[in-house]
Scaffold this active site. Structure first.
Site, PDB file in Angstrom:
ATOM      1  N   LEU A   1      -4.143 -38.685  -0.720  1.00 48.13           N
ATOM      2  CA  LEU A   1      -5.489 -38.721  -1.311  1.00 48.13           C
ATOM      3  C   LEU A   1      -5.979 -37.317  -1.645  1.00 48.13           C
ATOM      4  O   LEU A   1      -6.859 -37.136  -2.471  1.00 48.13           O
ATOM      5  CB  LEU A   1      -6.473 -39.384  -0.338  1.00 48.13           C
ATOM      6  CG  LEU A   1      -6.242 -40.854  -0.048  1.00 48.13           C
ATOM      7  CD1 LEU A   1      -7.109 -41.328   1.108  1.00 48.13           C
ATOM      8  CD2 LEU A   1      -6.529 -41.675  -1.302  1.00 48.13           C
TER       9      LEU A   1
ATOM     10  N   LYS B   1      -5.474 -32.727  -0.556  1.00 44.56           N
ATOM     11  CA  LYS B   1      -4.939 -31.656   0.271  1.00 44.56           C
ATOM     12  C   LYS B   1      -6.107 -30.858   0.807  1.00 44.56           C
ATOM     13  O   LYS B   1      -7.009 -30.492   0.055  1.00 44.56           O
ATOM     14  CB  LYS B   1      -4.104 -30.724  -0.619  1.00 44.56           C
ATOM     15  CG  LYS B   1      -2.690 -30.529  -0.174  1.00 44.56           C
ATOM     16  CD  LYS B   1      -2.000 -29.634  -1.195  1.00 44.56           C
ATOM     17  CE  LYS B   1      -0.693 -29.066  -0.775  1.00 44.56           C
ATOM     18  NZ  LYS B   1       0.171 -29.685   0.115  1.00 44.56           N
TER      19      LYS B   1
ATOM     20  N   VAL C   1      -4.370 -35.553   3.406  1.00 46.49           N
ATOM     21  CA  VAL C   1      -5.014 -36.840   3.691  1.00 46.49           C
ATOM     22  C   VAL C   1      -4.255 -37.931   2.946  1.00 46.49           C
ATOM     23  O   VAL C   1      -3.942 -37.777   1.759  1.00 46.49           O
ATOM     24  CB  VAL C   1      -6.497 -36.827   3.241  1.00 46.49           C
ATOM     25  CG1 VAL C   1      -7.189 -38.116   3.653  1.00 46.49           C
ATOM     26  CG2 VAL C   1      -7.231 -35.618   3.812  1.00 46.49           C
TER      27      VAL C   1
ATOM     28  N   LYS D   1      -6.062 -38.383   8.068  1.00 39.33           N
ATOM     29  CA  LYS D   1      -6.039 -36.932   7.828  1.00 39.33           C
ATOM     30  C   LYS D   1      -5.068 -36.311   8.819  1.00 39.33           C
ATOM     31  O   LYS D   1      -5.232 -36.469  10.031  1.00 39.33           O
ATOM     32  CB  LYS D   1      -7.451 -36.385   8.025  1.00 39.33           C
ATOM     33  CG  LYS D   1      -7.656 -34.983   7.549  1.00 39.33           C
ATOM     34  CD  LYS D   1      -9.158 -34.711   7.551  1.00 39.33           C
ATOM     35  CE  LYS D   1      -9.536 -33.369   7.078  1.00 39.33           C
ATOM     36  NZ  LYS D   1     -10.976 -33.261   6.868  1.00 39.33           N
TER      37      LYS D   1
ATOM     38  N   ASP E   1     -23.937 -27.796   6.213  1.00 45.44           N
ATOM     39  CA  ASP E   1     -23.011 -27.487   5.124  1.00 45.44           C
ATOM     40  C   ASP E   1     -23.003 -28.597   4.072  1.00 45.44           C
ATOM     41  O   ASP E   1     -21.950 -29.021   3.609  1.00 45.44           O
ATOM     42  CB  ASP E   1     -21.603 -27.259   5.704  1.00 45.44           C
ATOM     43  CG  ASP E   1     -20.707 -26.468   4.764  1.00 45.44           C
ATOM     44  OD1 ASP E   1     -21.242 -25.789   3.859  1.00 45.44           O
ATOM     45  OD2 ASP E   1     -19.478 -26.528   4.933  1.00 45.44           O
TER      46      ASP E   1
HETATM   47  P1  AMP Z   1     -10.242 -32.362   3.324  1.00 43.70           P
HETATM   48  O1  AMP Z   1      -9.090 -31.857   4.077  1.00 43.70           O
HETATM   49  O2  AMP Z   1     -11.226 -33.135   4.148  1.00 43.70           O
HETATM   50  O3  AMP Z   1     -10.885 -31.305   2.464  1.00 43.70           O
HETATM   51  O4  AMP Z   1      -9.668 -33.459   2.305  1.00 43.70           O
HETATM   52  C1  AMP Z   1      -8.873 -33.108   1.200  1.00 43.70           C
HETATM   53  C2  AMP Z   1      -9.117 -34.085   0.064  1.00 43.70           C
HETATM   54  O5  AMP Z   1      -8.656 -35.390   0.417  1.00 43.70           O
HETATM   55  C3  AMP Z   1     -10.583 -34.281  -0.291  1.00 43.70           C
HETATM   56  O6  AMP Z   1     -11.033 -33.316  -1.178  1.00 43.70           O
HETATM   57  C4  AMP Z   1     -10.587 -35.682  -0.900  1.00 43.70           C
HETATM   58  O7  AMP Z   1     -10.205 -35.653  -2.244  1.00 43.70           O
HETATM   59  C5  AMP Z   1      -9.509 -36.399  -0.119  1.00 43.70           C
HETATM   60  N1  AMP Z   1     -10.078 -37.165   0.997  1.00 43.70           N
HETATM   61  C6  AMP Z   1     -10.368 -36.679   2.225  1.00 43.70           C
HETATM   62  N2  AMP Z   1     -10.861 -37.650   3.026  1.00 43.70           N
HETATM   63  C7  AMP Z   1     -10.885 -38.773   2.282  1.00 43.70           C
HETATM   64  C8  AMP Z   1     -11.297 -40.132   2.535  1.00 43.70           C
HETATM   65  N3  AMP Z   1     -11.780 -40.471   3.729  1.00 43.70           N
HETATM   66  N4  AMP Z   1     -11.203 -41.031   1.547  1.00 43.70           N
HETATM   67  C9  AMP Z   1     -10.721 -40.662   0.339  1.00 43.70           C
HETATM   68  N5  AMP Z   1     -10.314 -39.411   0.024  1.00 43.70           N
HETATM   69  C10 AMP Z   1     -10.398 -38.471   0.985  1.00 43.70           C
END
Ligand code: AMP
Length: 307
Positions: A41, A43, A49, A64, A158
């Site tokens: 989904l 990075k 994720v 994640k 944030d």
């Molecule tokens: P993060 O590490 O939380 O910044 O997540 C990286 C990317 O994964 C985010 O920018 C989203 O595009 C995607 N993502 C993270 N969590 C979710 C979620 N619960 N559902 C869908 N996409 C997600």
């Protein structure tokens, strides 16, 4: 459901489900074998994720995956522990659920609610800016979610488009609690957040409280309607200066109602900022917001996750 959080992330954390009626406790731990892993989904800085499906219940969620070595190298284990502790206790339709977590020798896995419509930031980039109706709806959802956080003595600190995801019906989900704090003594002093969203009290290194989130709401509302944050400049110094002077320019196309809401949130003195209830009851929000609640939040209560 009670999550017992061990003192060290690497040391035998167990999942504890407590039944309130008879206080019987069933201890079970999750592992990666409980899931079918689907498409990536996104990075993040510390890992990736993935979409995932719990094998027994077929429950869809986002997994994640964080590498312990990366977390240790950047010295953020403490921040992650706080994020887990805070987010796992928040249950609100506009806050991304953290159902649980588990780990193996090298990785930590967060079991998150899946946000099918992805990042709000990407949507904003795609569209340039949002309509008054869309912006007011997001403001109502955010104000309601933050009111819930503040009642639980949690300050997010944030709030920005990069930390907001979208649910199935386009409803907003606050996602990243990496910078949030429990505020038992009401005031904290740590510099954090992205420059454009920093309130004067944090720029000036003063103590701050939950009213920092009100400032961020004002910045967000402006960015939703205009397409960029109000104090954006070519240098950090200039952004700082504009923030401290609250030097804000409203485009002539912006409605009086939106200007009124934003200027009541972007007040230098935190005490004078419009409180969250006031945001929800602001005439511009009331006239424009079209909020949809997901079905699991309307009739049968909360979305409890894979079990
Ligand atoms: P993060 O590490 O939380 O910044 O997540 C990286 C990317 O994964 C985010 O920018 C989203 O595009 C995607 N993502 C993270 N969590 C979710 C979620 N619960 N559902 C869908 N996409 C997600």
């Amino acid at each position: 459901m009670v999550l017992i959080f061990s003192a060290a992330l690497g040391s035998g954390v167990q999942r504890v489900l407590a039944e309130p009626e008879n206080q019987q406790q069933l201890v079970k731990s999750w592992s990666i074998d409980d899931f079918d892993i689907g498409r990536p989904l996104g990075k993040g800085k510390f890992g990736n994720v993935y979409m995932a499906r719990e094998r027994e219940t077929k429950f869809i969620l986002a997994l994640k995956v964080l590498f312990k070595s990366h977390l240790e190298k950047e010295n953020v284990e403490h921040q992650l522990r706080r994020e887990i502790e805070i987010q796992s206790h928040l249950k609100h339709p506009n806050i991304l659920r953290l159902y649980n977590y588990f780990f193996d020798r090298t990785r930590i896995y967060l079991m998150l609610e899946f946000a099918p419509r992805g990042e709000l930031y990407k949507e904003l980039q795609k569209r340039g800016c949002f309509s008054e109706q869309q912006s007011a709806t997001y403001m109502l959802e955010l104000a309601d979610a933050l009111l819930y956080c503040h009642l639980k003595k949690v300050i997010h600190r944030d709030i920005k488009p990069e930390n907001l995801l979208l649910g199935l019906r386009g409803e907003l989900k606050i996602a990243d609690f990496g910078w949030s704090v429990h505020a038992p003594s009401s005031r904290r002093k740590t510099l954090c957040g992205t420059l454009d969203y920093l309130p004067p009290e944090m720029v000036e290194g003063r103590l701050h409280d939950e009213k920092v989130d009100l400032w961020c709401l004002g910045i967000l509302c402006y960015e939703f309607l205009v397409g960029h944050p109000p104090f954006e400049s070519s240098s950090h110094q200039e952004t700082y200066r504009k923030i401290c002077k609250v030097e804000i320019h409203f485009p002539s196309s912006m409605s009086d109602g939106a200007k009124s809401l934003i200027s009541q949130l972007l007040r230098h003195n935190p005490v004078l900022r419009l409180p969250l209830k006031g945001v929800m009851e602001h005439p511009w929000v009331k006239a424009n917001a079209r909020r949809l609640l997901p079905p699991e939040c309307t009739a049968s209560g909360e979305n409890e996750g894979p079990h």
